[in-house]
Design a protein around this motif. Structure first.
Motif, PDB file in Angstrom:
ATOM      1  N   HIS A 296      30.322 154.798  50.343  1.00 28.91           N
ATOM      2  CA  HIS A 296      30.137 153.433  51.390  1.00 28.91           C
ATOM      3  C   HIS A 296      28.753 152.826  50.921  1.00 28.91           C
ATOM      4  CE1 HIS A 296      31.880 150.830  54.270  1.00 28.91           C
ATOM      5  NE2 HIS A 296      32.696 151.918  54.748  1.00 28.91           N
ATOM      6  N   GLU A 297      27.869 153.776  50.945  1.00 28.18           N
ATOM      7  CA  GLU A 297      26.556 153.125  50.504  1.00 28.18           C
ATOM      8  C   GLU A 297      26.407 152.764  49.000  1.00 28.18           C
ATOM      9  OE1 GLU A 297      24.205 152.545  52.830  1.00 28.18           O
ATOM     10  OE2 GLU A 297      25.091 153.623  54.323  1.00 28.18           O
ATOM     11  N   SER A 298      27.142 153.208  48.236  1.00 29.74           N
ATOM     12  CA  SER A 298      27.025 152.561  46.828  1.00 29.74           C
ATOM     13  C   SER A 298      27.547 151.299  46.829  1.00 29.74           C
ATOM     14  CB  SER A 298      28.112 153.666  45.846  1.00 29.74           C
ATOM     15  OG  SER A 298      29.569 153.139  46.107  1.00 29.74           O
ATOM     16  N   GLN A 299      28.397 150.927  47.782  1.00 29.78           N
ATOM     17  CA  GLN A 299      28.733 149.643  47.701  1.00 29.78           C
ATOM     18  C   GLN A 299      27.890 148.614  48.438  1.00 29.78           C
ATOM     19  OE1 GLN A 299      32.184 148.840  46.380  1.00 29.78           O
ATOM     20  NE2 GLN A 299      31.283 150.858  45.903  1.00 29.78           N
ATOM     21  N   SER A 300      27.235 149.112  49.432  1.00 28.94           N
ATOM     22  CA  SER A 300      26.086 148.203  50.081  1.00 28.94           C
ATOM     23  C   SER A 300      24.773 148.227  49.278  1.00 28.94           C
ATOM     24  CB  SER A 300      25.669 148.691  51.364  1.00 28.94           C
ATOM     25  OG  SER A 300      25.237 150.163  51.405  1.00 28.94           O
ATOM     26  N   ARG A 301      24.648 149.371  48.549  1.00 31.98           N
ATOM     27  CA  ARG A 301      23.397 149.268  47.775  1.00 31.98           C
ATOM     28  C   ARG A 301      23.372 148.472  46.530  1.00 31.98           C
ATOM     29  NH1 ARG A 301      18.932 149.929  50.156  1.00 31.98           N
ATOM     30  NH2 ARG A 301      17.796 150.905  48.404  1.00 31.98           N
ATOM     31  N   LEU A 302      24.876 148.308  45.930  1.00 32.45           N
ATOM     32  CA  LEU A 302      24.827 147.782  44.573  1.00 32.45           C
ATOM     33  C   LEU A 302      24.724 146.291  44.866  1.00 32.45           C
ATOM     34  CD1 LEU A 302      27.903 148.545  42.351  1.00 32.45           C
ATOM     35  CD2 LEU A 302      27.414 146.133  42.965  1.00 32.45           C
ATOM     36  N   TRP A 303      25.388 145.880  46.160  1.00 30.66           N
ATOM     37  CA  TRP A 303      25.424 144.279  46.308  1.00 30.66           C
ATOM     38  C   TRP A 303      24.073 144.042  46.684  1.00 30.66           C
ATOM     39  CZ3 TRP A 303      28.867 140.903  44.965  1.00 30.66           C
ATOM     40  CH2 TRP A 303      30.034 141.350  44.645  1.00 30.66           C
ATOM     41  N   GLU A 304      23.346 144.644  47.544  1.00 31.57           N
ATOM     42  CA  GLU A 304      21.940 144.292  47.914  1.00 31.57           C
ATOM     43  C   GLU A 304      21.025 144.162  46.940  1.00 31.57           C
ATOM     44  OE1 GLU A 304      18.209 146.454  50.531  1.00 31.57           O
ATOM     45  OE2 GLU A 304      20.038 147.521  50.613  1.00 31.57           O
ATOM     46  N   ASN A 305      21.076 145.550  45.912  1.00 30.82           N
ATOM     47  CA  ASN A 305      20.026 145.393  44.734  1.00 30.82           C
ATOM     48  C   ASN A 305      20.490 145.013  43.563  1.00 30.82           C
ATOM     49  OD1 ASN A 305      18.265 146.605  46.582  1.00 30.82           O
ATOM     50  ND2 ASN A 305      19.076 148.677  46.589  1.00 30.82           N
ATOM     51  N   ALA A 306      21.248 145.748  42.778  1.00 29.34           N
ATOM     52  CA  ALA A 306      21.833 145.277  41.529  1.00 29.34           C
ATOM     53  C   ALA A 306      22.279 143.819  41.644  1.00 29.34           C
ATOM     54  CB  ALA A 306      22.822 146.224  41.138  1.00 29.34           C
ATOM     55  N   VAL A 307      23.000 143.418  42.498  1.00 27.72           N
ATOM     56  CA  VAL A 307      23.468 142.177  42.617  1.00 27.72           C
ATOM     57  C   VAL A 307      22.281 141.124  43.324  1.00 27.72           C
ATOM     58  CG1 VAL A 307      25.078 140.497  43.299  1.00 27.72           C
ATOM     59  CG2 VAL A 307      25.753 142.806  42.527  1.00 27.72           C
ATOM     60  N   GLY A 308      22.035 141.436  44.419  1.00 25.74           N
ATOM     61  CA  GLY A 308      21.058 140.582  45.319  1.00 25.74           C
ATOM     62  C   GLY A 308      19.757 140.480  44.962  1.00 25.74           C
ATOM     63  N   ARG A 309      19.217 141.400  44.051  1.00 23.44           N
ATOM     64  CA  ARG A 309      17.914 141.152  43.541  1.00 23.44           C
ATOM     65  C   ARG A 309      17.913 140.859  41.985  1.00 23.44           C
ATOM     66  NH1 ARG A 309      14.595 143.195  47.711  1.00 23.44           N
ATOM     67  NH2 ARG A 309      15.841 144.794  48.946  1.00 23.44           N
ATOM     68  N   SER A 310      18.973 140.419  41.471  1.00 19.57           N
ATOM     69  CA  SER A 310      18.958 140.172  39.990  1.00 19.57           C
ATOM     70  C   SER A 310      18.547 138.569  39.968  1.00 19.57           C
ATOM     71  CB  SER A 310      20.358 140.123  39.508  1.00 19.57           C
ATOM     72  OG  SER A 310      21.498 139.075  40.170  1.00 19.57           O
ATOM     73  N   LEU A 311      18.133 138.178  38.817  1.00 18.41           N
ATOM     74  CA  LEU A 311      17.590 136.831  38.620  1.00 18.41           C
ATOM     75  C   LEU A 311      18.823 135.666  38.558  1.00 18.41           C
ATOM     76  CD1 LEU A 311      15.519 134.767  37.742  1.00 18.41           C
ATOM     77  CD2 LEU A 311      15.893 135.466  35.421  1.00 18.41           C
ATOM     78  N   GLY A 312      19.937 136.271  38.037  1.00 16.68           N
ATOM     79  CA  GLY A 312      21.139 135.295  37.961  1.00 16.68           C
ATOM     80  C   GLY A 312      21.568 135.073  39.412  1.00 16.68           C
ATOM     81  N   PHE A 313      21.644 136.233  40.449  1.00 17.36           N
ATOM     82  CA  PHE A 313      22.010 135.847  41.585  1.00 17.36           C
ATOM     83  C   PHE A 313      21.258 134.560  42.468  1.00 17.36           C
ATOM     84  CE2 PHE A 313      21.425 136.522  46.231  1.00 17.36           C
ATOM     85  CZ  PHE A 313      22.966 136.821  46.598  1.00 17.36           C
ATOM     86  N   TRP A 314      19.913 134.720  42.176  1.00 16.40           N
ATOM     87  CA  TRP A 314      18.871 133.855  42.595  1.00 16.40           C
ATOM     88  C   TRP A 314      18.814 132.444  41.712  1.00 16.40           C
ATOM     89  CZ3 TRP A 314      18.328 134.023  47.163  1.00 16.40           C
ATOM     90  CH2 TRP A 314      18.392 134.964  48.026  1.00 16.40           C
ATOM     91  N   ARG A 315      19.234 132.309  40.496  1.00 14.50           N
ATOM     92  CA  ARG A 315      19.722 131.248  39.698  1.00 14.50           C
ATOM     93  C   ARG A 315      20.709 130.320  40.542  1.00 14.50           C
ATOM     94  NH1 ARG A 315      20.972 132.703  33.620  1.00 14.50           N
ATOM     95  NH2 ARG A 315      21.646 130.523  33.900  1.00 14.50           N
ATOM     96  N   HIS A 316      21.731 131.132  41.183  1.00 15.49           N
ATOM     97  CA  HIS A 316      22.567 130.432  41.868  1.00 15.49           C
ATOM     98  C   HIS A 316      22.303 130.020  43.343  1.00 15.49           C
ATOM     99  CE1 HIS A 316      26.711 129.441  43.053  1.00 15.49           C
ATOM    100  NE2 HIS A 316      26.723 130.095  44.221  1.00 15.49           N
ATOM    101  N   PHE A 317      21.567 130.908  43.956  1.00 18.16           N
ATOM    102  CA  PHE A 317      21.345 130.937  45.555  1.00 18.16           C
ATOM    103  C   PHE A 317      20.098 130.406  45.868  1.00 18.16           C
ATOM    104  CE2 PHE A 317      24.842 134.032  46.379  1.00 18.16           C
ATOM    105  CZ  PHE A 317      25.698 133.208  47.001  1.00 18.16           C
TER     106      PHE A 317
END
Length: 502
Positions: A296-317
């Protein structure tokens, strides 16, 4: 009774039990969000009554009879088939539950509810002396529980089994030894780097009502189904599944700090997307449940960090943030991205940066282990906590609410839960690496707002399996190799090496 009929009756009984659990979840959500201050005492009695009911259902002799009747049935010959998975897990829970006296199960449930309410009250007042008797009672009852359910090596293993089936303290100590050593080495290099991110970008004027609107839009766009969920403010963020079509998240807002609401909501949305991706046709059975809290935590931590702190994520948001927060005027994308990944040893776990986060978990794991090895008394927790924060992170809490009383977990009796956060980081690194190898680099996809391919990959590899496999086996099947802390270390070196020019 033939095996098929026995299985049908057992399944129906367990689904009915799941409805009671579901109502308890709803009451728990209410207690942590909107319950009137004077309602806590009655809620604790409600939870005690529900615990008694659930314990009686979990230990109902008919379960044993049904399990005996299906034993050896042909339709259970494939251990990965839904019926076989359900029977295996129902048997495990039944056998564990029978070892727990009813009065202990009821006392624990009431103490957990009372402890959480006391934590809210005494944390606000920074009153350790008022709170610690509640915590001591929870520790004492949990020690009784561990002895009742039994263990092979040590009491803490009995607690881990409730959150991460198959996990053991000895293996976790090896994980934390490697990860702690490598993290502190990398942290030293990061702090010495001349390429430090700008300070104060996330600590500006961020109106709470605007944060709430932005957060809602953001988590909806990454894949959290808002028609099957909701977002509410709370003291300590959490996700809670009431049932199919009702998976709720919370976050907390500060008018002068954006990071808590932003990354807290993405984290909880990761949990929620897992729950929303579990097979609804199996709800109320193990095949419709998460594999374990580490997964369960792998899903939350993956979205929070690997995705949510990536440059591509913030290029969009990032344009969404700039449209809504005037305080970000003049702050460029790269500057914001670096600020979102800033590494600074801190006091608060839920606001910790990605690199130092596991040190916060290591501290809690070691303290819990000491408590249940009876090497540490509850009254001595604040001193032990502060000493470890000095040693591991070079900081010391100025008060209890930013120290030993900052988390709700112990107040709710969730001993053995904390290590699953680091297991989640270990699993997330494995999953993200495997998904990236199969689907290609995500940066450009995220920049285009394309999050569905990653979510669908996770749904096929993780969500769809429910409790078919034990956590480590599930990750191995999803990625092609057994999970290990070395992959997380490599991921952290790559991410922070790039950010800090190492």
């Amino acid at each position: 009774m033939n095996p098929e009929n026995a299985y049908a009756e057992l399944r129906q009984f367990q689904i009915e039990t799941a409805y009671y659990h579901s109502l308890g979840a709803l009451a728990g959500w209410d207690q942590r969000t909107y319950i009137p201050r004077k309602g806590h005492e009655h809620r604790a009695r409600q939870f005690a009554a529900l615990a008694q009911l659930l314990h009686r259902r979990r230990t109902d002799p008919r379960i044993g009879e049904w399990l005996d009747a299906v034993s050896g049935a042909d339709f259970l010959s494939d251990p990965a088939a839904p019926a076989a998975v359900n029977v295996r897990e129902w048997r495990r829970v039944y056998e564990r539950s029978r070892r727990v006296p009813e009065e202990l199960a009821v006392a624990l449930a009431q103490a957990q509810s009372e402890g959480e309410s006391a934590w809210e009250q005494f944390r606000r007042a920074d009153d350790w002396e008022g709170f610690w008797p509640y915590l001591k009672r929870l520790v004492d009852l949990t020690r009784e529980y561990a002895e009742a359910v039994g263990y092979e090596s040590e009491a803490y293993d009995a607690l881990l089994e409730d959150y991460e089936p198959g996990e053991r303290a000895a293996r976790l100590q090896e994980v934390f030894a490697l990860l702690g050593r490598e993290t502190r080495s990398l942290l030293e290099a990061v702090l010495a780097s001349p390429q430090q991110p700008p300070a104060g970008v996330l600590e500006r004027d961020y109106p709470v009502e605007v944060q709430a609107r932005v957060v809602r839009e953001l988590v909806g766009r990454i894949g959290y189904d808002l028609e099957a969920g909701r977002i509410d403010p709370t003291t300590h963020p959490f996700e809670l599944s009431v049932g199919p079509g009702d998976v709720r998240i919370t976050t907390r807002y500060y008018p002068d700090y954006l990071g808590a609401a932003l990354f807290g909501a993405i984290h909880e949305a990761g949990h929620a997307m897992y729950e929303q991706g579990l097979p609804a046709e199996h709800w109320g059975t193990p095949m419709g449940e998460a594999a374990g809290m580490g997964v369960h935590e792998s899903q939350s931590r993956l979205w929070e960090n690997a995705v949510g702190r990536s440059l591509g994520f913030w290029r969009h948001f990032y344009p969404l943030l700039q449209e809504n927060f005037s305080s970000l005027a003049g702050v460029g994308l790269e500057e914001f991205h670096r600020a979102a990944n800033a590494v600074r040893p801190s006091l608060i776990r839920v606001e910790a940066d990605e690199l130092t986060y596991n040190l916060h978990i290591q501290i809690r794991f070691e303290l819990e282990l000491a408590l249940f090895r009876r090497e540490l008394d509850v009254a001595d927790l604040p001193g032990a906590w502060n000493e470890k924060y000095r040693d591991y992170l070079g900081v010391e809490p100025p008060d209890y609410k930013s120290g030993v009383m900052q988390d709700v977990h112990w107040a709710a009796g969730l001993f053995g839960y904390f290590p699953t956060y680091t297991l989640g980081n270990v699993y997330a690194a494995e999953l993200y690496g495997a998904a990236r190898a199969e689907l290609g680099d995500f940066e450009e996809a995220f920049a285009r707002g394309e999050f569905a391919p990653l979510l669908e990959w996770l749904r096929g590899r993780i969500h769809a399996h429910g409790r078919r496999y034990q956590p480590r086996r599930l990750i191995e099947l999803a990625t092609g190799r057994p999970p290990g802390a070395g992959t997380l270390v490599a991921y952290l070196r790559e991410r922070f090496g790039n950010l800090y020019g190492l």
